[in-house]
Design an enzyme around this catalytic site. Structure first.
Site, short mmCIF file in Angstrom:
data_model
loop_
_atom_site.label_atom_id
_atom_site.label_comp_id
_atom_site.label_asym_id
_atom_site.label_seq_id
_atom_site.Cartn_x
_atom_site.Cartn_y
_atom_site.Cartn_z
CG ASN A 219 -0.89 -5.64 9.73
OD1 ASN A 219 -0.84 -5.80 8.88
ND2 ASN A 219 -1.83 -6.22 10.24
CG PHE B 105 -5.59 -8.62 -1.11
CD1 PHE B 105 -6.77 -8.76 -2.73
CD2 PHE B 105 -4.46 -8.81 -1.25
CE1 PHE B 105 -6.09 -8.88 -3.72
CE2 PHE B 105 -4.21 -9.11 -1.76
CZ PHE B 105 -4.22 -9.11 -2.92
NE ARG B 106 -9.50 -10.91 3.97
CZ ARG B 106 -8.49 -11.86 2.87
NH1 ARG B 106 -7.12 -11.75 2.73
NH2 ARG B 106 -9.02 -13.24 2.45
CG LEU C 246 3.84 -1.83 7.85
CD1 LEU C 246 2.71 -2.21 6.57
CD2 LEU C 246 4.90 -2.50 8.09
CG HIS D 142 -0.30 -16.18 -1.80
ND1 HIS D 142 -1.40 -15.32 -0.76
CD2 HIS D 142 -0.60 -17.58 -0.84
CE1 HIS D 142 -1.59 -15.79 0.12
NE2 HIS D 142 -1.34 -17.13 0.22
CB THR E 241 -0.95 -0.23 1.41
OG1 THR E 241 -0.17 0.22 2.47
CG2 THR E 241 -1.88 -1.09 1.48
#
Length: 248
Positions: free
Chosen positions: A217, A32-33, A234, A120, A25
């Site tokens: 986080n 995503f969340r 962050l 992933h 970001t």
């Protein structure tokens, strides 16, 4: 600032980073969340988890590529941010063994990290579902950006080598991650909500192996209680670390 984290980094003989969408970001890529997360907003009336399912891809691959045009095939527009840069510098100085990432944006590699393991999968590689011929990101991205469904010369649909819902993670890579994290003196958990299994359980290997976990986080995670240090910003943490490294 963050003196405990710096001390942990100095003392550790084996540090590993585990990264999620939150770190990107800072590069302008939506997570995503988080509060503006991709998953929170349906796309053309469809949930993003559905669009990213293997069943949906087989049924209508064009739907995935229409969505992915903005989210996956414009990676050249984005550049590494503080977390990516600091991790690459730590690796170059022998202070970081490897990066295990849930991300598919290739920014760790762009920052200069060498030991990157993509849990992933990766859009760097694609393959034909019919004949298994392989294709690079650079071959496929222009087609997607031109609203063309990528097809092989054999007529088969081309799929990126990312892990869709309904697909299993690479078992050998997952086993490697559990083994390596179990040996880590220090695990940096960065920008991950730790909600997607089985990858979200990986940090427990460090905890049970006797190593320290540091979590950075924005939102709480299920493993916060195991953290030796816990931060939420962050940019602040890694801006400080970047300055610290430059003065070493």
């Amino acid at each position: 600032m963050h003196d405990d984290l710096k001390q942990f980094l100095r003392e550790s003989r084996n540090t590993i980073a585990f990264t999620g969408a939150g770190i990107s970001t800072l590069s302008g890529i939506r997570d995503f969340r988080g509060k503006n997360g991709v998953y929170l907003q349906p796309w053309h009336g469809r949930q993003v988890e559905e669009i990213l399912s293997l069943e949906c891809f087989y049924e209508d691959p064009s739907l995935f590529y229409q969505w992915a045009k903005e989210f996956i095939y414009r990676l050249d527009d984005f550049h590494p941010a503080a977390v990516h840069r600091v991790l690459a510098k730590l690796e170059a100085r022998g202070m970081l063994s490897s990066v295990y990432t849930q991300n598919i944006d290739l920014l760790h590699q762009k920052a200069g990290s060498r030991n990157v393991y993509e849990l992933h999968g990766s859009p760097a590689h694609h393959h034909c579902l019919r004949c298994r011929k392989e294709f690079s990101y650079k071959e496929i991205a222009p087609k997607v950006l031109a609203d063309e469904l990528p097809r092989c010369s054999c007529g088969g649909v081309i799929k990126p080598d990312i892990v869709f819902y309904g697909e299993n993670l690479d078992e050998s890579l997952l086993n490697q991650a559990f083994k390596e994290m179990g040996k880590a003196d220090l695990l940096l958990v960065l920008g991950s909500s730790l909600t997607v299994q089985p990858a979200a359980s990986l940090p427990l290997a460090t905890h049970y192996g006797g190593g320290k976990i540091v979590i950075v986080n924005a939102q709480p995670t299920p493993l916060d209680r195991y953290a030796a240090a816990r931060y939420s910003d962050l940019q602040e943490v890694f801006g400080d670390l970047e300055s610290w490294l430059e003065n070493q």
